[in-house]
Design an enzyme around this catalytic site. Structure first.
Site, PDB file in Angstrom:
ATOM      1  N   PHE B 130       0.830  -1.130   0.059  1.00 31.57           N
ATOM      2  CA  PHE B 130      -0.172   0.043   0.045  1.00 31.57           C
ATOM      3  C   PHE B 130       0.894   1.439   0.030  1.00 31.57           C
ATOM      4  O   PHE B 130       1.840   1.246   0.804  1.00 31.57           O
ATOM      5  CB  PHE B 130      -1.153  -0.045   1.305  1.00 31.57           C
ATOM      6  CG  PHE B 130      -1.869   0.968   1.123  1.00 31.57           C
ATOM      7  CD1 PHE B 130      -2.912   0.851   0.082  1.00 31.57           C
ATOM      8  CD2 PHE B 130      -1.769   2.157   2.027  1.00 31.57           C
ATOM      9  CE1 PHE B 130      -3.854   2.018   0.114  1.00 31.57           C
ATOM     10  CE2 PHE B 130      -2.871   3.266   1.817  1.00 31.57           C
ATOM     11  CZ  PHE B 130      -3.834   3.068   1.037  1.00 31.57           C
ATOM     12  N   ASP B 200       2.643  -4.885   8.578  1.00 34.89           N
ATOM     13  CA  ASP B 200       1.393  -3.991   8.287  1.00 34.89           C
ATOM     14  C   ASP B 200       0.345  -5.062   8.383  1.00 34.89           C
ATOM     15  O   ASP B 200       0.414  -5.926   7.408  1.00 34.89           O
ATOM     16  CB  ASP B 200       1.541  -3.156   7.010  1.00 34.89           C
ATOM     17  CG  ASP B 200       0.193  -2.464   7.059  1.00 34.89           C
ATOM     18  OD1 ASP B 200      -0.601  -2.835   7.477  1.00 34.89           O
ATOM     19  OD2 ASP B 200       0.506  -1.468   6.498  1.00 34.89           O
ATOM     20  N   TYR B 225     -10.255   0.700  10.867  1.00 36.60           N
ATOM     21  CA  TYR B 225     -11.451   0.853  10.023  1.00 36.60           C
ATOM     22  C   TYR B 225     -11.810   0.108   9.089  1.00 36.60           C
ATOM     23  O   TYR B 225     -12.980   0.241   8.212  1.00 36.60           O
ATOM     24  CB  TYR B 225     -11.492   2.611   9.472  1.00 36.60           C
ATOM     25  CG  TYR B 225     -10.397   2.832   8.630  1.00 36.60           C
ATOM     26  CD1 TYR B 225     -10.478   2.544   7.346  1.00 36.60           C
ATOM     27  CD2 TYR B 225      -9.369   3.670   9.048  1.00 36.60           C
ATOM     28  CE1 TYR B 225      -9.416   3.080   6.359  1.00 36.60           C
ATOM     29  CE2 TYR B 225      -8.449   4.026   8.162  1.00 36.60           C
ATOM     30  CZ  TYR B 225      -8.521   3.806   6.879  1.00 36.60           C
ATOM     31  OH  TYR B 225      -7.423   4.182   5.977  1.00 36.60           O
ATOM     32  N   LYS B 226     -10.996  -1.057   8.897  1.00 35.68           N
ATOM     33  CA  LYS B 226     -11.353  -2.060   8.036  1.00 35.68           C
ATOM     34  C   LYS B 226     -12.123  -3.197   8.342  1.00 35.68           C
ATOM     35  O   LYS B 226     -13.330  -3.017   8.963  1.00 35.68           O
ATOM     36  CB  LYS B 226      -9.874  -2.581   7.156  1.00 35.68           C
ATOM     37  CG  LYS B 226      -9.373  -1.403   6.359  1.00 35.68           C
ATOM     38  CD  LYS B 226      -8.050  -2.017   5.766  1.00 35.68           C
ATOM     39  CE  LYS B 226      -7.380  -0.649   5.181  1.00 35.68           C
ATOM     40  NZ  LYS B 226      -8.173   0.003   3.875  1.00 35.68           N
ATOM     41  N   ARG B 392     -12.266  -5.300  -6.771  1.00 38.82           N
ATOM     42  CA  ARG B 392     -11.888  -5.832  -5.437  1.00 38.82           C
ATOM     43  C   ARG B 392     -13.191  -5.932  -4.451  1.00 38.82           C
ATOM     44  O   ARG B 392     -13.878  -5.405  -4.272  1.00 38.82           O
ATOM     45  CB  ARG B 392     -10.873  -4.952  -4.785  1.00 38.82           C
ATOM     46  CG  ARG B 392     -10.321  -5.261  -3.662  1.00 38.82           C
ATOM     47  CD  ARG B 392      -9.206  -4.252  -3.230  1.00 38.82           C
ATOM     48  NE  ARG B 392      -9.771  -3.227  -2.720  1.00 38.82           N
ATOM     49  CZ  ARG B 392      -9.206  -2.548  -1.503  1.00 38.82           C
ATOM     50  NH1 ARG B 392      -8.133  -2.795  -1.070  1.00 38.82           N
ATOM     51  NH2 ARG B 392      -9.954  -1.580  -0.860  1.00 38.82           N
TER      52      ARG B 392
END
Lengths: 433, 433
Positions: B130, B200, B225-226, B392
């Site tokens: 990312f 990560d 927040y995922k 996705r």
């Protein structure tokens, strides 16, 4: 002669700002003199945060980044805060915490100086600055091979304005004493010495009129949860002068500060303008609450804005000082803030003369029990004369009345006169917070 | 042969985790396959945040730092997240954003290596990581005089595990492809080369079983927040192995990471344990919401916890792949994630074969209009073969049913078969987010 309670009521009745109080939900029976620590709850906040939670997050989910404008909130609220700071649109951004924003701007300032004149290796600040500023500065000093030099009084700054000085970093209003620096004069002096000027506005934003562009400051940061009423741990703000914004770099180079975050490119390219001071994804719920807080200050704009708020703030603090000295002076209460309003932010600190110097914590607790909320800040045990224990009181003209100031002093008088503070329940227990 | 819709309904009826869905408020008519971008709203969140706003902030004000335990929230929620990560109590802290926490741990790791072996000057990561991770790493590489070396496939990592390697920094589950690294094996390989391992876990925490201590990782960070359902921009987390925590330093040295923040001392002294990875005052409203999100995962503990959730996640993604290939394979849909579930996180990405490769964005928009929410991630225009545009889809076993997976594939079939995606309203307009 000092005012009586009916005089204060008369002042309230003609106070053009009095109606601003209706913007807030204050607990009944409380005189809140701690808005310099945590601002009170605006009435609009609960509904707004519910809207973000239930509708924008719960129903609209990921598309709210666009449809609800989440992606623009840091700049939109930044611009609102900028109106309180003499900033032009696009110069102020909401992001992260005060400490983190200081890390960004101080690092940017040191990098600029390193490129201009590598011999400048000193950061000057005040020993009485809020500690987190000193911790961040010490961390960056170590990283840049620089030195953090602390002074014990504003007068000691002038001799250090020399060709070794890289950055002068000051908090405009001291968190303990309320001492207020002359932003324009200090910035000019720093610039005359070839230094860059970083201002911490934690106790300025929403408290006093600030004009960063008129003062020609270089960088500024500040807090969202004090006078801006943004809620506990509200995101902070950062401002950068237009002359630096396109050339400066900050090391917390997260994707939200990228020129095109949703291109997902491998290499970092800073966004144009102030958005390069963003890092990660902002905490949206806290961000939404901050906007409601800032709006309570913008509501004063038709009534004269920060100038009018400052006028009332000075009147409130002058009244508090006069009443305190008249009523409680003989009981050992001493003014620990500048007497000259021009050198004082929107707060007043008191100390207690011997033999009461160690009663300060208990006095604050006794006041809180009476509904008068201020706070205690410990002095330096090794030199209580120079750095006494203090009773700290913030005065927020948005919701504070002259009558409340009168009543607060009366409570202080009673606490001292009746020695209420000696009750065992007010003794410091364990960690002092 | 592939399953029919009634088979999926039968699977749902015997799914021991099905009841966990009642923890959430999902919009009607939506099949949400984007929990890897923004987790959905737990039912408990709105009430909890209201409590923080109205009671803890509004009524109790500043004293809530003590009485409501605000000061302990980052560690309390950190410990809850730690239960999902194989962490011992006291090893995980909630703070700031993922990007900022990466800055802290990567800086700490580089400092440790600098002290142990100054010749190690390389950070290895993946080009497909990312971007914010790469931006932060590049920033720190410049600061430490180190070099960030990026590989294009996991196989290229092994040759770089040499005596120049300071830190191997990987995201365990790739945000685009869903590729899942073997944490234990990769960590062991990094250690064998004398390097430190930074993970990560943005797409791991709450998505797959993680055991940081068993894998002997050095540092880890991740997102709130995922899969943790903490709300937009929820604070992130940081974990540090016990062998480093008392000796490592991080540069974002704000007062909340100080050993005694309320002593207001001039010099920084890091807090014992993980709290030294705190910096400024945490965003309390967002923090409170995060706890509600984490609790939705802990609710699965009596039902088998992350192992059970993973089992269902694999079943959901296997079903999605099988149905997609059976139903949409002839329409040009290709699997863009690892086929082997052991190498795949809780997501599945698809790409479209020529001549449809540029239809991906429009297909995702058409699916969203039908209530199937996934997202689009652009490929590399210069080499679409290697890095295609992708559709996705995240699969969150907490609230997703087998029937929904079936229906999602049917919607995809209709969008392609009827060429719905060609409607002008689905064309990319301006900035792609």
């Amino acid at each position: 002669m000092t005012l009586q309670r009916h005089d204060c009521r008369a002042l309230d009745q003609t106070d053009p700002l009095a109606a601003l109080k209706t913007q807030f939900d204050l607990p009944p029976g409380v005189i809140y003199l701690d808005g310099n620590s945590l601002g009170v709850l605006p009435r609009a906040t609960a509904t707004r945060v519910q809207q973000v939670i239930q509708q924008e997050w719960g129903q609209d989910l990921i598309k709210s980044w666009n449809t609800a404008g989440w992606i623009d909130l840091p700049e939109r609220i930044g611009n609102k805060i900028g109106r309180l700071l003499g900033a032009a649109p696009g110069q102020t951004l909401v992001a992260d915490s005060t400490s983190l924003n200081l890390y960004k701007v101080l690092s940017a300032a040191l990098s600029l100086q390193q490129a201009r004149d590598g011999a400048r290796k000193v950061i000057v600040s005040e020993r009485s600055n809020f500690p987190t500023d000193l911790y961040i500065a010490a961390s960056l000093a170590a990283q840049f091979g620089a030195r953090l030099q602390l002074v014990d009084s504003p007068e000691e700054i002038a001799p250090l304005l020399n060709n070794e000085l890289a950055v002068l970093m000051l908090t405009q209003v001291n968190y303990r004493s309320g001492y207020l620096h002359d932003m324009a004069a200090m910035t000019q002096a720093a610039h005359a010495a070839g230094a860059l000027m970083v201002w911490d506005l934690a106790h300025s934003a929403g408290a006093i009129p600030v004009d960063l562009n008129a003062a020609d400051a270089d960088f500024a940061i500040g807090c969202g949860y004090k006078y801006l009423n943004g809620g506990p741990g509200a995101p902070a703000f950062v401002w950068v002068h237009a002359r630096w914004i396109e050339s400066c770099r900050q090391p917390l180079a997260g994707w939200m500060g990228h020129a095109s975050p949703f291109q997902f490119t491998t290499d970092y390219a800073p966004a144009p303008g102030i958005r390069r001071f963003a890092c990660g994804t902002p905490a949206l719920l806290s961000l939404a609450a901050l906007e409601c807080g800032v709006d309570t200050l913008l509501a004063a704009e038709p009534l004269g804005g920060m100038a009018a708020l400052r006028q009332k703030s000075v009147a409130l603090t002058e009244l508090f000082i006069a009443l305190t000295e008249a009523r409680c002076g003989e009981l050992g209460v001493r003014l620990a803030s500048p007497r000259d309003a021009a050198q004082r932010g929107s707060q007043v600190c008191l100390s207690l003369a011997a033999p009461l110097e160690h009663a300060s914590y208990a006095v604050v607790q006794a006041l809180i029990e009476r509904g008068v909320i201020g706070d205690f800040r410990a002095g330096d045990p090794a030199r209580l004369e120079a750095v006494p224990h203090i009773l700290r009181f913030g005065f927020t003209p948005l919701y504070l009345s002259f009558t409340e100031v009168f009543d607060a002093v009366e409570h202080l008088y009673q606490v001292l006169k009746q020695q209420e503070w000696q009750a065992p329940r007010f003794a410091a227990k364990g960690k002092v917070t």
